[in-house]
Design a protein around this motif. Structure first.
Motif, short mmCIF file in Angstrom:
data_model
loop_
_atom_site.label_atom_id
_atom_site.label_comp_id
_atom_site.label_asym_id
_atom_site.label_seq_id
_atom_site.Cartn_x
_atom_site.Cartn_y
_atom_site.Cartn_z
N PRO A 29 0.81 -1.22 0.00
CA PRO A 29 0.00 0.00 0.00
C PRO A 29 0.84 1.27 0.00
N TYR A 30 2.06 1.18 0.55
CA TYR A 30 2.90 2.37 0.63
C TYR A 30 3.24 2.94 -0.74
N LEU A 31 3.13 2.10 -1.78
CA LEU A 31 3.45 2.61 -3.13
C LEU A 31 2.43 3.65 -3.60
N ASP A 32 1.22 3.56 -3.03
CA ASP A 32 0.18 4.49 -3.46
C ASP A 32 0.47 5.93 -3.04
N ASP A 33 1.37 6.09 -2.06
CA ASP A 33 1.68 7.44 -1.60
C ASP A 33 2.74 8.12 -2.45
N LEU A 34 3.17 7.44 -3.50
CA LEU A 34 4.27 8.00 -4.30
C LEU A 34 3.75 8.54 -5.62
#
Ligand code: ATP
Ligand code: MG
Length: 787
Positions: A29-34
């Motif tokens: 999910p952390y990829l969505d913040d990029l």
């Protein structure tokens, strides 16, 4: 057998296990913040990646996410990732951020740290390969200097002409370039009277005998080991499957070579940096390392990030305007979709004290919310200075008004070594019985009074019931101290006699302080010191003398410092941060103050004298780093006058101020001078253009600067009276419970009880305190005092 084999149960370089493949399928999910560019850099896990982007574009965020992604996808275990940053604080934050991204604590990332921390660990494993034992000690500067001094004397060289500190600087410079004594190029080898490399070799040999290293050795030895032991290098190349480097623009040659060796096998190296933020050239950093990256790692993916997420458009435009003046930049586009927000604020002050006073008031106003801005907490604010001596005015001011602050990346002003030394001299001069102070400086500078001699002095003093100073006098008179120590100690005692007499007779305390520091040889000790810190220490000493101006005598000043140091407890809670621009690299704050933008201070005269245009451009990058730390509000200030050794000198606003794009800057009118408010009547008669400059709209009138340039450094003819901070105790009547009072550190309060000289006061801001009556005035009286 090397330690490497013992822990190397893991088969490095093995194919991905089934478990790892299953992990690779886990959600991320952390990829969505990029943004897409960041995501590209994070997902390109294999092969070399260079992320080259301006401040606040999310380089560190992408790097941290990349670590999380490597772990989450099972590409690497925590101990197979080598991640280096520049400060321990940054390393800690990186670890915490990874944990947050993964939603769990990250156990065992032993190779995430500073270059030095990682290299110490490696060198302990392989010390024998450079003739050391694994329990080697790391020398501090003092030990290093002592050692070099012995070697210089042994080489029959005059240590006065060829000081050890200069040699230490030279050797450090060579080590930063990864040169061993054998590989120092001929052009450099002529240094230090043609004996530099010979002494360097002797020094390395001595270190080996002592089983010791200095800081530069940590990297140099590891580079040497990897260059000479290919098998070991190959093991590590397999072991560190992924390498990540933050602030890459500030790596020196030794660090760069070390990285290149380790990444030489798999090329899984990701470096992030910003050429515009290269600020360690003076310590051997090579911004060219960025340019070499693509050559060393052909096929490298170069990712450019352009969206800035940190700052408002005004702040960004101001920073870009300044850095544009540098030649030979790689050049970058930066944009933000943040709201315009406040313009960068610019304000000129009369002098440094007033600047500190204004910032103190502004900080308090901003806590409440002022000029239509939201309230800021103290944690959200920072003051970034060019030189550490600038901190003194802020610390004094904040202690006076009870504003909690923390100094990051260094000791507080009055805790600095040179300040404590100098104050120890002042203490003995005013109170010859102050044994603790005497002990501190009796052999600083070196007077040949070693531990043994000091013990003899202590015994004699005890036996005769006198102070150490008197004990020393007895020993000298009895002829019981011999050799070099005798003359030096006798001179010191005579000095203290003289200084004490002068202090008692009420001599000008500022001149006396200078005299003490000069005659004792203390100032000279730092003048002769060639380490990079020495000039800063001398500046701190000057600043100390300047601080004295606000007191009537040395005694008053020493009491003030004792009081503020005594009352200082770390109570937690929000605090404003004070730090140097260098220490602020990589950090961000909603509101940033950038004081002292005056030519000579910033850009630093020393940097320009030493390296000319190169130095000036590095200073300009530092200005860029400073402005880009701010998220919402950036306030730049300068003082029109600085007082140096009791002489007013006019200062020219920093040339960087001229480079700020006008449409993004709002000029604030300083309080006082001509416009009412405090100090309205304080402008000296016959005041020159400096005053007009300070009160006028400086930014809009560059003409005065040119005029002023012709009169730079001209002492003011009629200096304004200095403002007394210690209030005359005579004028104070006795207090009773219920009185409203004012204390110079704690501010306003109400007397709750009286006990002789001591008062219990409930201060409005600082809470209940016991204070000495003489440091108190009635609130009504305080209103007349120009604090
Ligand atoms: P510096 O050059 O000063 O070191 P940087 O490029 O490393 O800056 P970061 O500190 O990683 O920048 O990020 C700056 C700020 O922008 C941080 O508050 C970060 O959380 C935020 N940020 C970064 N990328 C994004 C994004 N894609 N979306 C939202 N916020 C982001
Ligand atoms: Mg960063």
């Amino acid at each position: 057998m090397s330690r490497f084999d013992e822990d190397d149960a893991f088969e490095a370089g093995a194919k991905l296990s089934l478990a790892a493949r299953a992990m690779a399928a886990r959600p991320a999910p952390y990829l969505d913040d990029l943004n897409p560019a960041q995501r590209e850099a994070v997902e390109a896990l294999d092969g070399p990646v260079l992320m080259l982007a301006g401040a606040g574009t999310g380089k560190t965020k992408a790097l941290t996410t990349r670590i999380a992604h490597l772990l989450n996808t099972g590409r690497a275990r925590p101990n197979e990732i080598l991640a280096v940053t520049f400060t321990n604080k940054a390393a800690r934050e990186m670890k915490e951020r990874v944990a947050r991204l993964l939603g769990q604590s990250v156990e065992g990332m032993p190779w995430l740290g500073t270059f030095h921390a990682v290299c110490v660990k490696l060198l302990r494993r392989h010390a024998e390969l450079v003739g050391l034992k694994s329990n080697f000690t790391i020398l501090d500067t003092d030990d290093q200097i002592r050692l070099l001094k012995q070697l210089i004397v042994a080489a029959n060289m005059d240590e006065k002409r060829w000081p050890a500190r200069q040699l230490a600087g030279l050797i450090d410079h060579w080590k930063n370039r990864a040169w061993t004594p054998e590989s120092v190029p001929a052009a450099e080898a002529a240094a230090f009277n043609n004996r530099g490399t010979e002494l360097y070799a002797a020094y390395q040999e001595r270190l080996r005998t002592l089983n010791a290293v200095d800081f530069g050795d940590l990297l140099l030895h590891m580079v040497t080991i990897f260059q000479r032991h290919d098998d070991l290098l190959k093991q590590y190349q397999r072991w560190f499957r992924y390498i990540l480097v933050d602030e890459y623009q500030d790596t020196n040659v030794a660090q760069y070579l070390w990285l290149r060796l380790l990444a030489g096998g798999h090329h899984n190296i990701c470096c992030v940096g910003d050429d515009d933020q290269s600020i360690y050239g003076w310590r051997g950093a090579e911004v060219g390392n960025i340019l070499r990256f693509e050559k060393d790692f052909p096929g490298a993916k170069v990712v450019r990030l352009e969206q800035n997420y940190r700052s408002t458009p005004h702040i960004l435009a101001a920073a870009s305007g300044v850095i544009d003046a540098n030649q030979g930049r790689l050049g970058k586009t930066l944009w933000t979709d943040a709201q315009d927000g406040e313009k960068v604020r610019l304000i000129g002050h009369w002098d440094g004290e007033e600047e500190a006073r204004w910032i103190g008031e502004e900080v308090e106003a901003m806590q409440r919310g002022t000029r239509g801005m939201r309230p800021f907490t103290l944690d959200e604010m920072a003051i970034l200075v060019r030189a550490s001596h600038q901190m003194r005015a802020f610390e004094d001011r904040f202690l006076t008004i009870g504003l909690p602050y923390r100094v990051i990346g260094g000791p507080r002003f009055y805790e600095r070594m040179e300040i404590r030394d100098a104050m120890a001299y002042f203490r003995v001069a005013t109170s010859p019985d102050d044994d603790l102070a005497f002990e501190r400086i009796v052999n600083t500078p070196k007077r040949g009074v070693g531990d043994k001699a000091l013990q003899t002095i202590q015994r004699t003093a005890r036996a005769n019931g006198v102070s150490l100073l008197e004990g020393a006098r007895l020993l000298i008179d009895a002829g019981e101290i011999k050799g070099k120590a005798r003359g030096a100690l006798a001179a010191l005692i005579q000095g203290f006699d003289r200084w004490h007499r002068a202090a008692v007779a009420g001599a000008n305390h500022i001149e006396l302080a200078e005299q003490i520091l000069d005659e004792s040889g203390y100032t000279e000790m730092w003048v002769n010191d060639k380490t990079p810190e020495a000039p800063g220490r001398l500046e701190n000493l000057k600043e100390l003398v300047k601080a004295l101006e606000q007191f009537e005598n040395l005694q008053g000043f020493l009491e003030h410092v004792a009081l503020i140091m005594d009352n200082e407890t770390d109570e937690g809670g929000p605090k404003i941060s004070i730090m140097t621009l260098h220490a602020a690299k990589g950090l961000e704050f909603p509101a940033v103050f950038l004081p002292g933008w005056e030519d000579g201070l910033f850009p630093s005269q020393r940097a320009m004298d030493e390296t000319g245009l190169k130095g000036l451009e590095e200073e300009r990058r530092l200005a860029y780093v400073g402005i880009t730390r701010a998220e919402e509000l950036c306030t730049i200030s300068f003082a029109a006058n600085r007082r140096v050794y009791g002489q007013w000198q006019s200062a020219l606003p920093s040339r960087f101020i001229d480079e700020l794009p006008e449409s993004h800057v709002e000029v604030l009118t300083p309080p006082g001078l001509y416009g009412g408010g405090y100090g309205a009547a304080a402008a000296p008669s016959g005041a020159g253009i400096e005053d007009r400059a300070a009160s006028a709209n400086v930014y809009n009138s560059p003409g005065w600067k040119r005029m002023q340039a012709r009169s730079t450094a001209r002492p003011m003819s009629q200096p304004r009276e200095s403002r007394a901070m210690v209030i005359d105790a005579e004028a104070i009547s006795s207090f009773t419970a219920g009185d409203r009072v004012f204390h110079q550190k704690f501010g306003y309060g109400t007397v709750m009880g009286v006990e002789g000289e001591k008062l219990d006061v409930e201060f409005d801001k600082a809470g209940a305190k016991k204070v000495v009556a003489r440091f108190i005035v009635s609130a009504a009286q305080a209103d007349d005092v120009p604090f």
